[in-house]
Design a protein around this motif. Sequence first.
Motif, PDB file in Angstrom:
ATOM      1  N   ARG A   1       0.846  -1.193   0.000  1.00  0.00           N
ATOM      2  CA  ARG A   1       0.000   0.000   0.000  1.00  0.00           C
ATOM      3  C   ARG A   1       0.888   1.251   0.000  1.00  0.00           C
ATOM      4  O   ARG A   1       1.859   1.339   0.748  1.00  0.00           O
ATOM      5  CB  ARG A   1      -0.900  -0.030   1.230  1.00  0.00           C
ATOM      6  N   LYS A   2       0.520   2.240  -0.834  1.00  0.00           N
ATOM      7  CA  LYS A   2       1.272   3.488  -0.923  1.00  0.00           C
ATOM      8  C   LYS A   2       0.766   4.454   0.156  1.00  0.00           C
ATOM      9  O   LYS A   2      -0.431   4.643   0.328  1.00  0.00           O
ATOM     10  CB  LYS A   2       1.092   4.118  -2.305  1.00  0.00           C
ATOM     11  N   CYS A   3       1.692   5.054   0.902  1.00  0.00           N
ATOM     12  CA  CYS A   3       1.351   5.979   1.980  1.00  0.00           C
ATOM     13  C   CYS A   3       0.774   7.275   1.403  1.00  0.00           C
ATOM     14  O   CYS A   3       1.437   7.938   0.589  1.00  0.00           O
ATOM     15  CB  CYS A   3       2.580   6.284   2.834  1.00  0.00           C
ATOM     16  N   PRO A   4      -0.439   7.686   1.812  1.00  0.00           N
ATOM     17  CA  PRO A   4      -0.993   8.955   1.335  1.00  0.00           C
ATOM     18  C   PRO A   4      -0.278  10.175   1.903  1.00  0.00           C
ATOM     19  O   PRO A   4      -0.359  11.265   1.364  1.00  0.00           O
ATOM     20  CB  PRO A   4      -2.449   8.944   1.822  1.00  0.00           C
ATOM     21  N   GLY A   5       0.458   9.984   3.000  1.00  0.00           N
ATOM     22  CA  GLY A   5       1.144  11.112   3.640  1.00  0.00           C
ATOM     23  C   GLY A   5       2.445  11.487   2.973  1.00  0.00           C
ATOM     24  O   GLY A   5       2.710  12.665   2.713  1.00  0.00           O
ATOM     25  N   CYS A   6       3.309  10.498   2.674  1.00  0.00           N
ATOM     26  CA  CYS A   6       4.627  10.810   2.120  1.00  0.00           C
ATOM     27  C   CYS A   6       4.907  10.098   0.796  1.00  0.00           C
ATOM     28  O   CYS A   6       5.940  10.345   0.180  1.00  0.00           O
ATOM     29  CB  CYS A   6       5.715  10.454   3.140  1.00  0.00           C
TER      30      CYS A   6
ATOM     31  N   ASN B   1       5.509   6.920   0.403  1.00  0.00           N
ATOM     32  CA  ASN B   1       6.369   5.756   0.606  1.00  0.00           C
ATOM     33  C   ASN B   1       5.643   4.496   0.136  1.00  0.00           C
ATOM     34  O   ASN B   1       4.463   4.292   0.409  1.00  0.00           O
ATOM     35  CB  ASN B   1       6.731   5.641   2.092  1.00  0.00           C
ATOM     36  N   GLU B   2       6.341   3.623  -0.577  1.00  0.00           N
ATOM     37  CA  GLU B   2       5.774   2.356  -1.020  1.00  0.00           C
ATOM     38  C   GLU B   2       5.937   1.330   0.088  1.00  0.00           C
ATOM     39  O   GLU B   2       7.054   0.932   0.416  1.00  0.00           O
ATOM     40  CB  GLU B   2       6.477   1.853  -2.296  1.00  0.00           C
ATOM     41  N   GLY B   3       4.854   0.916   0.681  1.00  0.00           N
ATOM     42  CA  GLY B   3       4.887  -0.086   1.747  1.00  0.00           C
ATOM     43  C   GLY B   3       4.445   0.500   3.070  1.00  0.00           C
ATOM     44  O   GLY B   3       4.963   1.517   3.519  1.00  0.00           O
ATOM     45  N   MET B   4       3.435  -0.132   3.654  1.00  0.00           N
ATOM     46  CA  MET B   4       2.939   0.262   4.973  1.00  0.00           C
ATOM     47  C   MET B   4       2.779  -1.008   5.813  1.00  0.00           C
ATOM     48  O   MET B   4       2.471  -2.072   5.290  1.00  0.00           O
ATOM     49  CB  MET B   4       1.592   0.980   4.861  1.00  0.00           C
TER      50      MET B   4
END
Length: 112
Positions: A71-76, A78-81
Motif C-alpha cells: 500500500r502506498k502511503c498517502p502522507g509521504c 512511501n511504497e509499503g505500509m
Amino acid sequence: MSGREFCLRCDSILPLEITGTAVICRLCQLAHSYTDLLNKEIHSTVIFNTTDVTEEVEELEEGNTGPMTDRKCPGCGNEGMSYTTRQLRGADEGQTVFYLCPKCKYQDNENS
C-alpha cells in the motif's frame, strides 16, 4: 402474592399457587410458609465492564514495523505500509485493517 420468590434450599422460582398456608417448591419439595414470603425484599447487583474498556493505539517500536503490504502511503508517498487487523464491529461483519507508514508514521484504516 404479587411476584415470584425463590426457594431457600435450591434457589428455583417458587410457583404462584398456595397449598393451604405454604408454597411448595416443585424441584426440591421444600414447603415455604406463605407469611414468610410476604413483604420480602430481594436485592441484586449487576456489574458491567469491570475492566477498562478504552483501547489505546499501540505504538510500534523503531525497527519493529510488523507485517508489510504494498500500500502506498498517502502522507509521504512511501511504497509499503505495515498493518494490523482487529475485529471492532459485529462478528458477522468484516475486520478493520489499521495501516502505519514506517517512514512518516501516517496512520490510516480500512473496514473490510
